[in-house]
Design an enzyme around this catalytic site. Structure first.
Site, PDB file in Angstrom:
ATOM      1  N   CYS A   7       0.812  -1.142  -0.026  1.00 40.94           N
ATOM      2  CA  CYS A   7      -0.046   0.012   0.176  1.00 40.94           C
ATOM      3  C   CYS A   7       0.792   1.172   0.107  1.00 40.94           C
ATOM      4  O   CYS A   7       2.113   1.307  -0.442  1.00 40.94           O
ATOM      5  CB  CYS A   7      -0.956   0.078   1.229  1.00 40.94           C
ATOM      6  N   ASN A  10       2.010   1.473   4.466  1.00 42.69           N
ATOM      7  CA  ASN A  10       2.128   0.393   5.234  1.00 42.69           C
ATOM      8  C   ASN A  10       1.779   0.552   6.933  1.00 42.69           C
ATOM      9  O   ASN A  10       2.390   0.132   7.674  1.00 42.69           O
ATOM     10  CB  ASN A  10       3.773  -0.311   5.357  1.00 42.69           C
ATOM     11  N   THR A  11       0.825   1.399   7.111  1.00 41.24           N
ATOM     12  CA  THR A  11       0.369   1.481   8.477  1.00 41.24           C
ATOM     13  C   THR A  11      -1.042   1.318   8.726  1.00 41.24           C
ATOM     14  O   THR A  11      -1.678   1.283   9.524  1.00 41.24           O
ATOM     15  CB  THR A  11       0.324   3.201   8.743  1.00 41.24           C
ATOM     16  N   ARG A  13      -3.912  -0.376   5.396  1.00 40.09           N
ATOM     17  CA  ARG A  13      -4.462  -1.367   4.515  1.00 40.09           C
ATOM     18  C   ARG A  13      -3.475  -2.977   4.565  1.00 40.09           C
ATOM     19  O   ARG A  13      -3.848  -3.717   4.734  1.00 40.09           O
ATOM     20  CB  ARG A  13      -4.667  -0.887   3.090  1.00 40.09           C
ATOM     21  N   ASP A 116      -8.591   3.809   1.110  1.00 38.18           N
ATOM     22  CA  ASP A 116      -7.657   4.135   2.220  1.00 38.18           C
ATOM     23  C   ASP A 116      -8.413   4.711   3.229  1.00 38.18           C
ATOM     24  O   ASP A 116      -8.919   5.824   3.281  1.00 38.18           O
ATOM     25  CB  ASP A 116      -6.560   5.257   1.587  1.00 38.18           C
TER      26      ASP A 116
END
Length: 146
Positions: A7, A10-11, A13, A116
């Site tokens: 994504c 990387n925090t 999804r 998102d």
């Protein structure tokens, strides 16, 4: 089989998708996630962590950036958006044959982007978590079919 889920940071999804897929305990499936624009070691979003923890799923608490080593390691690379897919194909042209949007691979929607939830409330994160849970079930079935 090595699955790499990508994504933006990387925090949100990709950590949720990775946790859900790992929680399926599929034999011989290894899963990693990263972000195209991620900074190494940033904590995952609180709402993502809450949902993953409440589902009793294994997770990685901090972000990782996409690496050439992980791109090479992966058998399948699944992105959350078409923009992520395009960016990866520009950065790693050799990975194009194994890089798909998750929705495009599953053919679940005309819109190939996973929403998102970044900055949203718990309800927004829950909607994405539920959508990803359904997609991970479908993904496991599709990969088992070959």
């Amino acid at each position: 089989m090595n699955i790499y889920i990508i994504c933006t940071g990387n925090t949100c999804r990709s950590p949720k998708a990775k946790a859900i897929l790992r929680g399926k305990n599929v034999t011989n499936m290894r899963v990693r996630s990263a972000g195209i624009y991620a900074q190494e070691g940033i904590p995952i979003a609180d709402n993502a962590k809450t949902l993953i923890t409440n589902a009793n799923l294994p997770y990685t608490a901090v972000s990782r950036a996409v690496t050439a080593k992980d791109i090479e390691w992966a058998d399948y690379i699944f992105t959350m958006t078409t923009n992520h897919q395009r960016a990866l194909q520009q950065l790693f042209p050799s990975a194009a044959r194994k890089t798909y949007t998750l929705k495009g691979f599953l053919k679940t929607s005309v819109n190939e982007d996973v929403h998102d939830p970044f900055g949203g409330d718990l309800e927004t994160y829950t909607k994405t978590f539920t959508e990803l849970s359904t997609m991970m079930d479908t993904l496991v079935e599709k990969l088992k079919e070959g």
